[in-house]
Motif scaffolding. Sequence first.
Motif, mmCIF file in Angstrom:
data_model
loop_
_atom_site.group_PDB
_atom_site.id
_atom_site.type_symbol
_atom_site.label_atom_id
_atom_site.label_comp_id
_atom_site.label_asym_id
_atom_site.label_seq_id
_atom_site.Cartn_x
_atom_site.Cartn_y
_atom_site.Cartn_z
ATOM 1 N N GLU A 167 81.848 -41.205 61.669
ATOM 2 C CA GLU A 167 80.706 -41.645 60.853
ATOM 3 C C GLU A 167 81.179 -42.641 59.782
ATOM 4 O O GLU A 167 80.585 -43.715 59.619
ATOM 5 C CB GLU A 167 80.065 -40.429 60.154
ATOM 6 N N PHE A 168 82.253 -42.291 59.112
ATOM 7 C CA PHE A 168 82.768 -43.125 58.027
ATOM 8 C C PHE A 168 83.146 -44.525 58.542
ATOM 9 O O PHE A 168 82.763 -45.549 57.959
ATOM 10 C CB PHE A 168 83.986 -42.416 57.411
ATOM 11 N N PHE A 169 83.869 -44.579 59.665
ATOM 12 C CA PHE A 169 84.305 -45.880 60.202
ATOM 13 C C PHE A 169 83.108 -46.686 60.727
ATOM 14 O O PHE A 169 83.010 -47.886 60.490
ATOM 15 C CB PHE A 169 85.342 -45.691 61.317
ATOM 16 N N MET A 170 82.209 -46.023 61.452
ATOM 17 C CA MET A 170 81.072 -46.751 62.034
ATOM 18 C C MET A 170 80.148 -47.283 60.932
ATOM 19 O O MET A 170 79.657 -48.417 61.020
ATOM 20 C CB MET A 170 80.275 -45.849 62.991
ATOM 21 N N LYS A 171 79.936 -46.487 59.883
ATOM 22 C CA LYS A 171 79.084 -46.963 58.772
ATOM 23 C C LYS A 171 79.717 -48.179 58.108
ATOM 24 O O LYS A 171 79.025 -49.121 57.740
ATOM 25 C CB LYS A 171 78.919 -45.862 57.724
ATOM 26 N N GLY A 172 81.037 -48.147 57.940
ATOM 27 C CA GLY A 172 81.744 -49.286 57.354
ATOM 28 C C GLY A 172 81.591 -50.514 58.239
ATOM 29 O O GLY A 172 81.360 -51.622 57.753
ATOM 30 N N LEU A 173 81.699 -50.312 59.543
ATOM 31 C CA LEU A 173 81.539 -51.443 60.468
ATOM 32 C C LEU A 173 80.125 -52.019 60.355
ATOM 33 O O LEU A 173 79.936 -53.237 60.351
ATOM 34 C CB LEU A 173 81.820 -50.997 61.913
ATOM 35 N N THR A 174 79.133 -51.152 60.245
ATOM 36 C CA THR A 174 77.751 -51.627 60.088
ATOM 37 C C THR A 174 77.651 -52.490 58.831
ATOM 38 O O THR A 174 77.015 -53.547 58.841
ATOM 39 C CB THR A 174 76.774 -50.426 59.973
ATOM 40 N N GLN A 175 78.320 -52.030 57.759
ATOM 41 C CA GLN A 175 78.239 -52.779 56.494
ATOM 42 C C GLN A 175 78.825 -54.178 56.608
ATOM 43 O O GLN A 175 78.412 -55.076 55.891
ATOM 44 C CB GLN A 175 78.933 -52.002 55.377
ATOM 45 N N ILE A 176 79.813 -54.365 57.492
ATOM 46 C CA ILE A 176 80.363 -55.724 57.635
ATOM 47 C C ILE A 176 79.787 -56.431 58.863
ATOM 48 O O ILE A 176 80.301 -57.445 59.321
ATOM 49 C CB ILE A 176 81.913 -55.729 57.663
ATOM 50 N N GLY A 177 78.725 -55.875 59.432
ATOM 51 C CA GLY A 177 77.999 -56.563 60.499
ATOM 52 C C GLY A 177 78.599 -56.422 61.883
ATOM 53 O O GLY A 177 78.350 -57.253 62.750
ATOM 54 N N VAL A 178 79.391 -55.366 62.104
ATOM 55 C CA VAL A 178 79.901 -55.126 63.465
ATOM 56 C C VAL A 178 78.991 -54.086 64.118
ATOM 57 O O VAL A 178 78.957 -52.930 63.689
ATOM 58 C CB VAL A 178 81.367 -54.623 63.444
ATOM 59 N N PRO A 179 78.211 -54.498 65.119
ATOM 60 C CA PRO A 179 77.201 -53.601 65.687
ATOM 61 C C PRO A 179 77.841 -52.401 66.373
ATOM 62 O O PRO A 179 78.845 -52.534 67.070
ATOM 63 C CB PRO A 179 76.466 -54.488 66.703
ATOM 64 N N ASN A 180 77.256 -51.223 66.151
ATOM 65 C CA ASN A 180 77.794 -50.009 66.776
ATOM 66 C C ASN A 180 76.678 -48.994 66.983
ATOM 67 O O ASN A 180 75.552 -49.177 66.514
ATOM 68 C CB ASN A 180 78.945 -49.445 65.934
#
Length: 253
Positions: free
Chosen positions: A55-68
């Motif tokens: 959850e932590f990594f995927m949310k961070g990726l969402t914040q920088i615009g990496v779709p997941n």
Amino acid sequence: MARRKKIYEGKAKIMYEGPEPGTLVQYFKDDATAFNAEKRATIEGKGVLNNRLSEFFMKGLTQIGVPNHFIKRINMREQLIRSVEIIPLEVIVRNFAAGSLSTRMGLAEGTALPRPIVEFCLKDDKLGDPLVSEEHITAFGWATQQDLDDMVSLALRVNDFMSGLMLAVGIKLVDFKIEIGRIWDNDFQRLIVADEISPDSCRLWDIETGQKLDKDVFRRDLGNLTDAYTEVARRLGVLPSNVTHATKPTLIN
Ligand code: C5P
């Protein structure tokens, strides 16, 4: 009460039908396997930690615009995710030599690579997930050349994000594996990061001591796996810093 429908059970996770079309519930088990499931164990607390870390990594990726695929965490072991068509390839990014690359190339573990190297393995347990080339991938139709370009670009963005995050807490991201899925917006497909990102699928070494904080602890019998994952979570601020006992992690909401 109606029982929810199990869609798929893998080695470390179970997928259930989600509450709305296009969604799934991903349940993180405590089971650990290695060497194509020749080595197995149940490790108390692993599923809870991986649910929270992914959850932590995927949310961070969402914040920088990496779709997941991540939508929201539901409870200690479950998260709601977007349903995707998984591309049958494991996408591996390596910054330092380790594991199968070291074996294949005769490189000492820890050797810095000239640049991040992206590899593809076919997801096929019966064949032991063999390394495949871009030629194999396009010739056998597992993905198109455009998909491959998009996959490499996603994988390298995940690598930059994860490397920076880990560096900030004194951890070296040696390598990792992601899986990528297709989603459809009418006739248009998009590729998004799917599955999970956790210490099960990364190699994480303490920068100072070289201590392994990932699934190699289990693969190579190096100690308590839950303690290693708890240490990663604690450093990232996912668990409170005073956690010393690993079996029943206290989660911050
Ligand atoms: O074993 P190998 O060196 O090829 O693994 C590279 C990276 O991919 C490691 O971080 C490992 O944890 C991950 N991996 C994985 N699932 C697999 C194979 C490798 O998560 N089936």
